[in-house]
Design an enzyme around this catalytic site. Structure first.
Site, PDB file in Angstrom:
ATOM      1  N   HIS A 122      25.947  50.230 -39.885  1.00  0.00           N
ATOM      2  CA  HIS A 122      25.986  51.527 -40.567  1.00  0.00           C
ATOM      3  C   HIS A 122      25.265  51.409 -41.910  1.00  0.00           C
ATOM      4  O   HIS A 122      25.873  51.362 -42.972  1.00  0.00           O
ATOM      5  CB  HIS A 122      27.423  52.006 -40.765  1.00  0.00           C
ATOM      6  CG  HIS A 122      28.092  52.413 -39.482  1.00  0.00           C
ATOM      7  ND1 HIS A 122      28.953  51.595 -38.803  1.00  0.00           N
ATOM      8  CD2 HIS A 122      27.991  53.554 -38.748  1.00  0.00           C
ATOM      9  CE1 HIS A 122      29.381  52.200 -37.722  1.00  0.00           C
ATOM     10  NE2 HIS A 122      28.809  53.395 -37.655  1.00  0.00           N
ATOM     11  N   HIS A 167      19.968  52.678 -39.737  1.00  0.00           N
ATOM     12  CA  HIS A 167      20.613  53.514 -38.712  1.00  0.00           C
ATOM     13  C   HIS A 167      20.449  54.993 -39.044  1.00  0.00           C
ATOM     14  O   HIS A 167      20.131  55.805 -38.162  1.00  0.00           O
ATOM     15  CB  HIS A 167      22.095  53.149 -38.624  1.00  0.00           C
ATOM     16  CG  HIS A 167      22.917  54.124 -37.830  1.00  0.00           C
ATOM     17  ND1 HIS A 167      22.766  54.311 -36.488  1.00  0.00           N
ATOM     18  CD2 HIS A 167      23.900  54.987 -38.238  1.00  0.00           C
ATOM     19  CE1 HIS A 167      23.613  55.236 -36.064  1.00  0.00           C
ATOM     20  NE2 HIS A 167      24.312  55.658 -37.113  1.00  0.00           N
TER      21      HIS A 167
END
EC number: 3.1.4.-
Length: 771
Positions: free
Chosen positions: A510, A514
């Protein structure tokens, strides 16, 4: 990629998941999916209640709010009627005494009233007189008949008082003319002697008879019961009016905050009127003052008094041994002093300095759950004597409301201090979120326009490691592909993108890479179907895709709830997604990247971004996908003019973009998957340290089942959503094709596992002639 929603209504979650799983089983595939595999795959994305976890019960402090709207004296009735709303019992007793005198044919009757404060009785006249002219006797034996009766609380009937040794003083007056005496106490059912009625006959009269005694007993008995009932009635009436007053007072405060001095002034004024006291004082205790209790003193003396003692708001220090207020502050026990100068606990120093004479004191603590907040003290009852038990009962109710007021004031003070501290932190945060000047110079002034890589307009394209520094410029390029350049402020937009990059943490999965991939996928979806979406929707979806994981900590929603993370207390559901949205709007409000947006457009943009970011919670996805599948299967089908249908489609687009890392070629998808499992395993390791059993997807000891997990995930979660998406947005077919290929690749890995496969680095020569 996967995120977890907490606290979705159980019925809705179960129903949606069942529909979705049933729909997934209908997908035509060569791969056999068992119920056990389904549970394993969806486990990280639903709310798990683990049997070995006892959720900590959080005691929520329940506080009472008080606000000041206008002065209570303007709204509340005058308390003088309340204080005087009593039956004139003394007059009734005199009338009853006269009746008994006539019935018993007595030559005279005397009414004595009790003074519990001094333990005396005094002769009551029909015409009231001042205390100075009242004739008083101490209640004891071996004195007068009336004092004896008051002491014993029993009647006395003698035929010749001169010969009775129990009463050396006779009836206290006219002793030489009086012979027969019938003296009767007026006793309430709870054993309190309220008055004494003394009937007497002169020397030549006949003595009292048994009938006289019987009549007098009956009448005084009914009198005692009536006085008791009337006392209870009046106490209840005063209690009710007190509650009504305080409730009305609270209603008056609703709406605005009030300074401590104003609130305390009104409270003390009310307390004085209620208890008919001369002075009222409140001590608000400083809990951090140490052994010698320090308090803020508020003294609301009468305006016409010259000597007011302390000034309002003065700091006082309670000595350890002296003073009634200090004693109550340390012990929390109510003190009712009938005669201050005869009580060793009372300090006379203040009276000596001010000239004020203290007669009686009622001092009570203001209690809270966590201890004593303060002390309230009433001084000198105006009607004389001391404060009664009824006064104590009323005062206790008053102190409860007073505790609420002080608690509210302290909460307001803490809230204001927290607000000020929060403003300081926000100011500091705004300074820190500004992009680095070197990044601004590099991205805006030197390399704003960079070459776009080959294949950038294809779904299977993915950023290379050497191109990571160019991601902000690529984002800016995607913005210009969706938004007209004349509608975008170049500098603000680039700084906005750089700030977003700064707010993504350095997690394995994350992270900004991403977010960039999700934004790239959304940009292609919109670009290929621009005619289907409004300008607001296009901008909202693009911003939501880039911002959907801002400040992600690398842990699931379930983990945040288990560890009692601060975020888990802020939101009832979709904890991470709500936080991402909050940070996204914080940055968007700082950088005005769009020109000419009015209030309605900003409101619409805000709502669209919120819906899109919250939709990235995978448990929300299960519900939304099932609803959208039902819409597509219905006779009317999907309608672009239906707002609900469009919202469900945009939610599906956000989730498919979020999972688009699994719509890439195998080597790219394998790298993305490895990053995801790195985060999962980090959480699993922490759960093991906490004594918990992590989910198998988060247990690094279960790495051998990664291929099976990926096949199940693709088949159960990803492919059904892509199947719906390609029907509604045909130009997204590429995502479905890549996902199918990747699923088959993972399945091939499973199929060849355990088989003897020749590898290029294996050599017979090397094995025979290894040195």
């Amino acid at each position: 990629m996967p995120k977890v929603l907490n606290k979705v209504p159980k019925a809705q979650s179960s129903h949606s998941n069942e529909e979705d799983i049933a729909a997934n089983k209908k997908i035509t595939t060569d791969i056999v999916i068992t119920d056990k595999a389904i549970k394993r795959v969806i486990a990280p994305f639903v709310r798990i209640v683990r049997k070995d976890i006892k959720y900590k019960e959080v005691e929520e402090a329940k506080y009472f709010s008080l606000y000041l709207k206008k002065k209570p004296s303007v709204l509340i009735r005058d308390l003088s009627s309340f204080l005087s709303d009593t039956v004139d019992l003394v007059s009734l007793l005199h009338e009853t005494s006269d009746v008994l005198q006539n019935v018993t044919k007595a030559d005279g009757v005397t009414l004595y009233m009790m003074d519990p404060a001094t333990n005396e009785i005094y002769q009551s006249k029909k015409i009231p007189s001042s205390d100075r002219f009242k004739i008083r006797w101490k209640i004891k034996q071996q004195s007068t008949v009336a004092t004896y009766v008051a002491y014993k609380k029993d009647y006395v009937m003698v035929d010749d008082i001169l010969e009775d040794e129990r009463f050396p003083e006779g009836i206290g007056y006219q002793t030489h003319n009086v012979r027969a005496v019938l003296c009767m106490p007026v006793v309430t059912p709870d054993g309190e002697c309220f008055a004494v009625i003394e009937l007497f006959k002169l020397l030549n009269a006949s003595p009292f008879t048994k009938d006289d005694l019987k009549i007098t007993l009956i009448v005084t008995g009914w009198m005692g019961a009536a006085i008791h009932q009337n006392s209870k009635r009046l106490a209840l009436q005063r209690q009710q009016e007190l509650n009504d007053y305080l409730l009305d007072l609270i209603k008056c405060y609703i709406g605005e905050s009030v300074v401590m001095e104003k609130l305390v002034s009104e409270i003390l004024k009310f307390a004085k009127m209620t208890l008919n006291a001369e002075r009222g004082m409140m001590f608000i205790i400083d809990k951090e003052s140490g052994d010698d209790v320090v308090a803020d003193l508020f003294d609301d003396s009468a305006e016409d008094e010259e000597n007011t003692g302390y000034k309002k708001g003065q700091k006082v220090r309670f000595a350890k041994e002296r003073g009634i207020a200090g004693l109550v502050a340390r012990t929390g026990v109510t003190v009712n002093v009938k005669d201050a100068y005869k009580d060793a606990r009372f300090s006379k120093e203040i009276d000596q300095k001010t000239g004020y004479i203290t007669r009686s004191i009622l001092c009570m603590p203001i209690m809270a759950v966590d201890g004593i907040l303060g002390v309230v003290q009433m001084v000198n009852k105006r009607s004389g004597g001391g404060f009664t038990t009824t006064d104590e009962s009323l005062f206790k109710t008053f102190c409860v409301y007073c505790s609420l007021a002080l608690r509210y004031t302290k909460i307001q003070q803490k809230l204001n201090a927290t607000g000020q501290l929060n403003n300081c932190f926000l100011t500091m945060l705004k300074l820190q979120l500004n992009p680095c000047v070197h990044d601004i110079a590099y991205c805006i002034h030197e390399n704003l326009e960079v070459p776009i890589p080959f294949g950038f307009d294809q779904f299977n394209w993915y950023i290379k490691n050497e191109d990571h520094p160019k991601m902000p410029q690529f984002c800016f390029h995607m913005f210009l592909q969706i938004i007209n350049s004349n509608e975008v402020d170049t500098v603000n937009t680039m700084e906005y993108i750089l700030s977003i990059r700064k707010f993504y943490r350095r997690n394995p999965y994350h992270n900004f890479e991403h977010a960039f991939n999700v934004c790239h996928c959304m940009h292609l979806m919109i670009k290929r179907h621009r005619e289907r979406f409004t300008h607001i929707e296009q901008r909202a979806l693009l911003i939501a895709a880039l911002s959907h994981d801002l400040d992600h900590g690398g842990f699931t929603n379930n983990f945040l709830e288990i560890t009692n993370d601060d975020l888990a207390y802020l939101y009832d559901g979709s904890v991470l997604e709500n936080h991402h949205f909050y940070v996204a709007m914080f940055l968007l409000n700082k950088y005005n990247i769009f020109h000419g947006f009015n209030r309605d457009q900003w409101s619409s943009l805000h709502d669209e971004i919120k819906w899109a970011i919250l939709a990235t919670d995978l448990q929300v996805y299960f519900s939304n996908k099932a609803k959208l599948q039902n819409v597509c299967d219905s006779p009317g089908g999907f309608k672009w003019t239906d707002r609900v249908h469009r919202q469900l489609l945009k939610a599906l687009m956000m989730t498919m973009c979020d999972l688009s890392g699994s719509c890439k070629p195998f080597l790219v998808a394998k790298r993305v998957t490895d990053n995801l499992y790195a985060e999962f395993y980090r959480q699993g390791d922490l759960e093991k340290e906490m004594g918990l059993c992590p989910l198998s997807l988060m247990d690094r000891d279960q790495t051998h089942v990664i291929p099976e997990d990926q096949v199940n995930f693709m088949t159960i979660v990803l492919l059904p959503g892509l199947e719906i998406l390609r029907k509604l947005l045909p130009n997204t077919e590429g995502l479905y094709i890549e996902a199918k290929l990747l699923t088959q690749t993972w399945q091939d890995i499973i199929d060849i596992r355990g088989k003897k496969v020749w590898r290029q680095d294996d050599s017979i020569v090397e094995k025979r002639y290894h040195y």
